[in-house]
Motif scaffolding. Sequence first.
Motif, mmCIF file in Angstrom:
data_model
loop_
_atom_site.group_PDB
_atom_site.id
_atom_site.type_symbol
_atom_site.label_atom_id
_atom_site.label_comp_id
_atom_site.label_asym_id
_atom_site.label_seq_id
_atom_site.Cartn_x
_atom_site.Cartn_y
_atom_site.Cartn_z
ATOM 1 N N LEU A 138 0.850 -1.183 0.000
ATOM 2 C CA LEU A 138 0.000 0.000 0.000
ATOM 3 C C LEU A 138 0.885 1.231 0.000
ATOM 4 C CD1 LEU A 138 -2.534 -1.146 2.758
ATOM 5 C CD2 LEU A 138 -2.821 -1.302 0.274
ATOM 6 N N VAL A 139 0.753 2.068 -1.025
ATOM 7 C CA VAL A 139 1.539 3.296 -1.123
ATOM 8 C C VAL A 139 0.582 4.479 -1.071
ATOM 9 C CG1 VAL A 139 3.224 4.606 -2.460
ATOM 10 C CG2 VAL A 139 3.258 2.104 -2.528
ATOM 11 N N ALA A 140 0.752 5.323 -0.046
ATOM 12 C CA ALA A 140 -0.128 6.484 0.153
ATOM 13 C C ALA A 140 -1.583 6.045 0.214
ATOM 14 C CB ALA A 140 0.092 7.524 -0.940
ATOM 15 N N VAL A 141 -1.839 5.013 1.014
ATOM 16 C CA VAL A 141 -3.189 4.477 1.191
ATOM 17 C C VAL A 141 -3.574 4.645 2.656
ATOM 18 C CG1 VAL A 141 -4.706 2.481 0.990
ATOM 19 C CG2 VAL A 141 -2.793 2.767 -0.606
ATOM 20 N N GLY A 142 -4.623 5.367 2.902
ATOM 21 C CA GLY A 142 -5.108 5.533 4.263
ATOM 22 C C GLY A 142 -6.610 5.564 4.279
ATOM 23 N N ARG A 147 -10.860 13.249 11.628
ATOM 24 C CA ARG A 147 -10.356 13.390 12.996
ATOM 25 C C ARG A 147 -8.869 13.056 13.136
ATOM 26 N NH1 ARG A 147 -14.036 14.257 16.989
ATOM 27 N NH2 ARG A 147 -16.259 13.913 16.474
ATOM 28 N N VAL A 148 -8.280 12.324 12.173
ATOM 29 C CA VAL A 148 -6.872 11.944 12.315
ATOM 30 C C VAL A 148 -5.929 12.839 11.526
ATOM 31 C CG1 VAL A 148 -7.417 9.543 12.843
ATOM 32 C CG2 VAL A 148 -6.980 10.196 10.468
ATOM 33 N N PHE A 149 -6.469 13.790 10.765
ATOM 34 C CA PHE A 149 -5.590 14.711 10.065
ATOM 35 C C PHE A 149 -4.889 15.614 11.084
ATOM 36 C CE2 PHE A 149 -7.735 13.250 6.399
ATOM 37 C CZ PHE A 149 -6.978 13.630 5.291
ATOM 38 N N PRO A 150 -3.605 15.897 10.868
ATOM 39 C CA PRO A 150 -2.862 16.679 11.859
ATOM 40 C C PRO A 150 -3.312 18.130 11.914
ATOM 41 C CG PRO A 150 -1.520 16.316 9.887
ATOM 42 C CD PRO A 150 -2.764 15.486 9.728
ATOM 43 N N GLY A 151 -3.212 18.713 13.113
ATOM 44 C CA GLY A 151 -3.523 20.122 13.284
ATOM 45 C C GLY A 151 -4.955 20.446 12.898
ATOM 46 N N PRO A 152 -5.167 21.630 12.351
ATOM 47 C CA PRO A 152 -6.537 22.055 11.996
ATOM 48 C C PRO A 152 -7.023 21.511 10.661
ATOM 49 C CG PRO A 152 -4.995 23.818 11.518
ATOM 50 C CD PRO A 152 -4.179 22.717 12.159
ATOM 51 N N ALA A 195 -14.380 9.322 5.019
ATOM 52 C CA ALA A 195 -13.894 10.595 5.543
ATOM 53 C C ALA A 195 -14.706 11.047 6.751
ATOM 54 C CB ALA A 195 -13.941 11.658 4.446
ATOM 55 N N ARG A 196 -15.982 10.740 6.756
ATOM 56 C CA ARG A 196 -16.872 11.182 7.834
ATOM 57 C C ARG A 196 -16.767 10.291 9.072
ATOM 58 N NH1 ARG A 196 -21.037 10.760 5.087
ATOM 59 N NH2 ARG A 196 -22.044 8.906 5.940
ATOM 60 N N THR A 197 -16.610 8.977 8.855
ATOM 61 C CA THR A 197 -16.718 8.029 9.974
ATOM 62 C C THR A 197 -15.406 7.366 10.360
ATOM 63 O OG1 THR A 197 -17.173 6.110 8.565
ATOM 64 C CG2 THR A 197 -19.063 7.499 9.191
ATOM 65 N N GLY A 198 -14.434 7.358 9.451
ATOM 66 C CA GLY A 198 -13.198 6.625 9.709
ATOM 67 C C GLY A 198 -13.321 5.138 9.509
ATOM 68 N N VAL A 235 -2.637 6.813 7.207
ATOM 69 C CA VAL A 235 -2.110 5.467 6.944
ATOM 70 C C VAL A 235 -2.043 4.679 8.247
ATOM 71 C CG1 VAL A 235 -0.184 4.148 5.989
ATOM 72 C CG2 VAL A 235 -0.809 6.358 4.978
ATOM 73 N N ASP A 236 -1.608 5.321 9.325
ATOM 74 C CA ASP A 236 -1.578 4.656 10.623
ATOM 75 C C ASP A 236 -2.980 4.195 11.028
ATOM 76 O OD1 ASP A 236 1.163 5.113 10.846
ATOM 77 O OD2 ASP A 236 0.900 6.984 11.966
ATOM 78 N N HIS A 237 -3.973 5.034 10.751
ATOM 79 C CA HIS A 237 -5.352 4.679 11.095
ATOM 80 C C HIS A 237 -5.790 3.429 10.332
ATOM 81 C CE1 HIS A 237 -9.447 5.204 12.439
ATOM 82 N NE2 HIS A 237 -9.887 5.261 11.185
ATOM 83 N N LEU A 238 -5.428 3.344 9.053
ATOM 84 C CA LEU A 238 -5.751 2.147 8.280
ATOM 85 C C LEU A 238 -5.024 0.924 8.837
ATOM 86 C CD1 LEU A 238 -6.961 0.638 5.874
ATOM 87 C CD2 LEU A 238 -5.050 1.440 4.496
ATOM 88 N N CYS A 239 -3.742 1.067 9.125
ATOM 89 C CA CYS A 239 -2.967 -0.073 9.623
ATOM 90 C C CYS A 239 -3.516 -0.594 10.940
ATOM 91 C CB CYS A 239 -1.500 0.323 9.780
ATOM 92 S SG CYS A 239 -0.622 0.570 8.227
ATOM 93 N N ALA A 240 -4.074 0.294 11.757
ATOM 94 C CA ALA A 240 -4.630 -0.127 13.038
ATOM 95 C C ALA A 240 -5.832 -1.047 12.860
ATOM 96 C CB ALA A 240 -5.029 1.098 13.853
ATOM 97 N N LYS A 241 -6.458 -1.032 11.698
ATOM 98 C CA LYS A 241 -7.585 -1.912 11.430
ATOM 99 C C LYS A 241 -7.137 -3.339 11.129
ATOM 100 C CE LYS A 241 -10.346 1.831 9.384
ATOM 101 N NZ LYS A 241 -11.400 1.865 10.414
ATOM 102 N N LEU A 242 -5.864 -3.516 10.773
ATOM 103 C CA LEU A 242 -5.351 -4.831 10.370
ATOM 104 C C LEU A 242 -4.972 -5.608 11.623
ATOM 105 C CD1 LEU A 242 -3.198 -3.506 7.407
ATOM 106 C CD2 LEU A 242 -5.393 -4.702 7.242
#
Length: 287
Positions: A138-142, A147-152, A195-198, A235-242
């Motif tokens: 997976l390259v640039a796959v998230g 809610r997981v995007f950094p900062g604002p 994008a809305r629910t994660g 990407v970290d959020h996606l990996c946490a699902k595995l």
Amino acid sequence: MNATVEYRQEYVEVDGARLGLQVYPEPDGVADAPVVLIVPAMGVRARYYRPFAGALRAAGLAVAVADLRGTGESTPRPSRSCRYGYPELAADVGATLAALKARRDGRRTLLLGHSLGGQAALLHLALHDGHDVDGLALVAVGVPWWRVFPGPRGYGVLPYSQAIAGMTRLLGVWPGWGFGGRQARGVIRDWAYTARTGRFPHLHTVDAEAAVRTLRTPVLAVSVDDDQYTPHETVDHLCAKLGVAPVERERYTPAQAGARMDHFTWVRASTPLAARVARFAADLPAR
């Protein structure tokens, strides 16, 4: 071997659609090379990946690149009459793998997805426990959960993604205004849901979230520095699902690539990444 090598254009018929498939020549001097199928990002034509395909061939891999349904050489062109979404994109991955079966027999098979293509590849594997794919890169796959995007940034992702979904419902198709190319309403609906629910949406009656948690296929997950659409956190959020799949998690940096990159331009500076993918393919355990 280089990025200008010519491919053979083929087509795969599936459920009234025609999927474009670009098949590159075997790598020189490599017997029974692992086969890599690249599944592109939303709105990106298969031919855009020619530099990456050339780098993968130079690294000793046999390469094919599929156009997503409705993009490039694939049909149908998205219109108000098109309702397909993530379930059909995931099924298209399976149809393309089946079309390559004669070439893949007796070799390792690696799916390599970029952005939306990576989601489709992941979902295909998660929904087919008896698949014959050895590894997933997976390259640039998230999952673009706001809610997981950094900062604002996340506070902009939520209204932006939902506005695109609302406009698509109104028009019956996404015209591609500044994002993603022309897309069927189902693709935008499912993307906006993530994008809305994660979470991944249900694929017809199947709980895709639960299926992803049970996937056991080895995964190489690479995020790209300065990626404007898929920052490292998504990407970290996606990996946490595995939950049970062995995951190798890496970042691809400008220092490695020798150039500045973003969500798309990493393809033009992909030689070191191709070498990493080849090492991942070589180390995959026998099924």
